[in-house]
Motif scaffolding. Structure first.
Motif, PDB file in Angstrom:
ATOM      1  N   PHE A 277       0.955   4.022  -2.966  1.00 39.41           N
ATOM      2  CA  PHE A 277       0.744   5.436  -2.652  1.00 39.41           C
ATOM      3  C   PHE A 277       1.883   6.297  -3.203  1.00 39.41           C
ATOM      4  O   PHE A 277       1.657   7.370  -3.769  1.00 39.41           O
ATOM      5  CB  PHE A 277       0.623   5.611  -1.132  1.00 39.41           C
ATOM      6  CG  PHE A 277       0.371   7.025  -0.720  1.00 39.41           C
ATOM      7  CD1 PHE A 277      -0.871   7.614  -0.919  1.00 39.41           C
ATOM      8  CD2 PHE A 277       1.376   7.783  -0.136  1.00 39.41           C
ATOM      9  CE1 PHE A 277      -1.113   8.925  -0.546  1.00 39.41           C
ATOM     10  CE2 PHE A 277       1.146   9.095   0.239  1.00 39.41           C
ATOM     11  CZ  PHE A 277      -0.099   9.665   0.040  1.00 39.41           C
ATOM     12  N   VAL A 278       3.104   5.842  -3.089  1.00 38.84           N
ATOM     13  CA  VAL A 278       4.265   6.582  -3.600  1.00 38.84           C
ATOM     14  C   VAL A 278       4.210   6.669  -5.124  1.00 38.84           C
ATOM     15  O   VAL A 278       4.445   7.729  -5.716  1.00 38.84           O
ATOM     16  CB  VAL A 278       5.585   5.924  -3.127  1.00 38.84           C
ATOM     17  CG1 VAL A 278       6.784   6.504  -3.862  1.00 38.84           C
ATOM     18  CG2 VAL A 278       5.748   6.097  -1.629  1.00 38.84           C
TER      19      VAL A 278
ATOM     20  N   LEU B 214       1.518   6.515  -7.054  1.00 40.76           N
ATOM     21  CA  LEU B 214       0.440   7.436  -7.405  1.00 40.76           C
ATOM     22  C   LEU B 214       0.850   8.894  -7.169  1.00 40.76           C
ATOM     23  O   LEU B 214       0.505   9.780  -7.957  1.00 40.76           O
ATOM     24  CB  LEU B 214      -0.826   7.111  -6.616  1.00 40.76           C
ATOM     25  CG  LEU B 214      -1.567   5.843  -7.026  1.00 40.76           C
ATOM     26  CD1 LEU B 214      -2.732   5.576  -6.077  1.00 40.76           C
ATOM     27  CD2 LEU B 214      -2.055   5.947  -8.452  1.00 40.76           C
ATOM     28  N   GLY B 215       1.581   9.157  -6.110  1.00 40.00           N
ATOM     29  CA  GLY B 215       2.073  10.506  -5.837  1.00 40.00           C
ATOM     30  C   GLY B 215       3.024  11.001  -6.915  1.00 40.00           C
ATOM     31  O   GLY B 215       2.939  12.154  -7.365  1.00 40.00           O
TER      32      GLY B 215
ATOM     33  N   LEU C 212       0.824  -1.204   0.000  1.00 44.42           N
ATOM     34  CA  LEU C 212       0.000   0.000   0.000  1.00 44.42           C
ATOM     35  C   LEU C 212       0.867   1.266   0.000  1.00 44.42           C
ATOM     36  O   LEU C 212       0.571   2.237  -0.699  1.00 44.42           O
ATOM     37  CB  LEU C 212      -0.950   0.014   1.197  1.00 44.42           C
ATOM     38  CG  LEU C 212      -2.146  -0.933   1.101  1.00 44.42           C
ATOM     39  CD1 LEU C 212      -2.926  -0.935   2.404  1.00 44.42           C
ATOM     40  CD2 LEU C 212      -3.030  -0.528  -0.048  1.00 44.42           C
ATOM     41  N   VAL C 213       1.929   1.260   0.780  1.00 38.98           N
ATOM     42  CA  VAL C 213       2.838   2.409   0.800  1.00 38.98           C
ATOM     43  C   VAL C 213       3.489   2.590  -0.571  1.00 38.98           C
ATOM     44  O   VAL C 213       3.592   3.703  -1.094  1.00 38.98           O
ATOM     45  CB  VAL C 213       3.892   2.259   1.923  1.00 38.98           C
ATOM     46  CG1 VAL C 213       4.983   3.311   1.786  1.00 38.98           C
ATOM     47  CG2 VAL C 213       3.237   2.337   3.286  1.00 38.98           C
TER      48      VAL C 213
END
Length: 170
Positions: free
Chosen positions: A13-14, A16-17, A9-10
């Motif tokens: 998220f990275v 997508l950022g 998940l992390v």
């Protein structure tokens, strides 16, 4: 939740950022589309292009209908020659006009196309003959100051009252 799922998940998220940052950078640089979606070219001559840049939008009625491809100096007329690519399916009448406008008070400049009323349309490679150059803020300020200085310099003070002749009482 197992440690492996948290790490996934992390990582997601990275990624997508980073994708969001790339998207914002491309939009800010006016490079929103990677591919050449095609279109036809039009040209226009301007006495002053201001700070117009290649890849600047071409808008009609506020809608982006194309992009500026290139800007160069015409060696014969000494005018700025702007080449624009207009999206396929959008045809403008022959008597359309092009203006260099500014987005906001101090924003980027773009080309504004105003459709005319003639029945025949511009074809690929045609020249837009009715143009209006960019309004340069420094020139406007300079002209305003020059006019104010001219008004102040030409103001004639009122004439003083005539002096009485010697030996006369007033």
């Amino acid at each position: 939740m197992p440690k492996k799922n948290v790490e996934m998940l992390v990582g997601l998220f990275v990624v997508l950022g980073i994708a969001a940052l790339v998207f914002i950078a491309l939009k800010a640089a006016n490079l929103g589309s990677f591919g050449n979606n095609g279109g036809y070219t039009l040209q226009a001559r301007f006495d002053n292009i201001g700070s117009l840049k290649p890849r600047a939008p071409v808008r009609s009625a506020g809608v982006t209908v194309g992009r500026v491809i290139s800007i160069r100096l015409d060696p014969k007329t000494y005018q700025g020659l702007v080449t624009m690519e207009i999206q396929h399916g959008l045809e403008f009448p022959r008597d359309s006009s092009a203006k260099i406008l500014t987005a906001g008070l101090l924003g980027d400049q773009y080309v504004g196309l105003e459709a005319g009323g003639e029945e025949k349309n511009l074809a690929a490679g045609d020249m837009v003959t009715q143009t209006q150059s960019a309004v340069v803020l420094e020139n406007l300020i300079g002209q305003f100051l020059f006019n104010k200085a001219a008004e102040a310099g030409t103001a004639v003070p009122p004439a003083p009252p005539p002096l009485p002749a010697p030996g006369t009482k007033k």
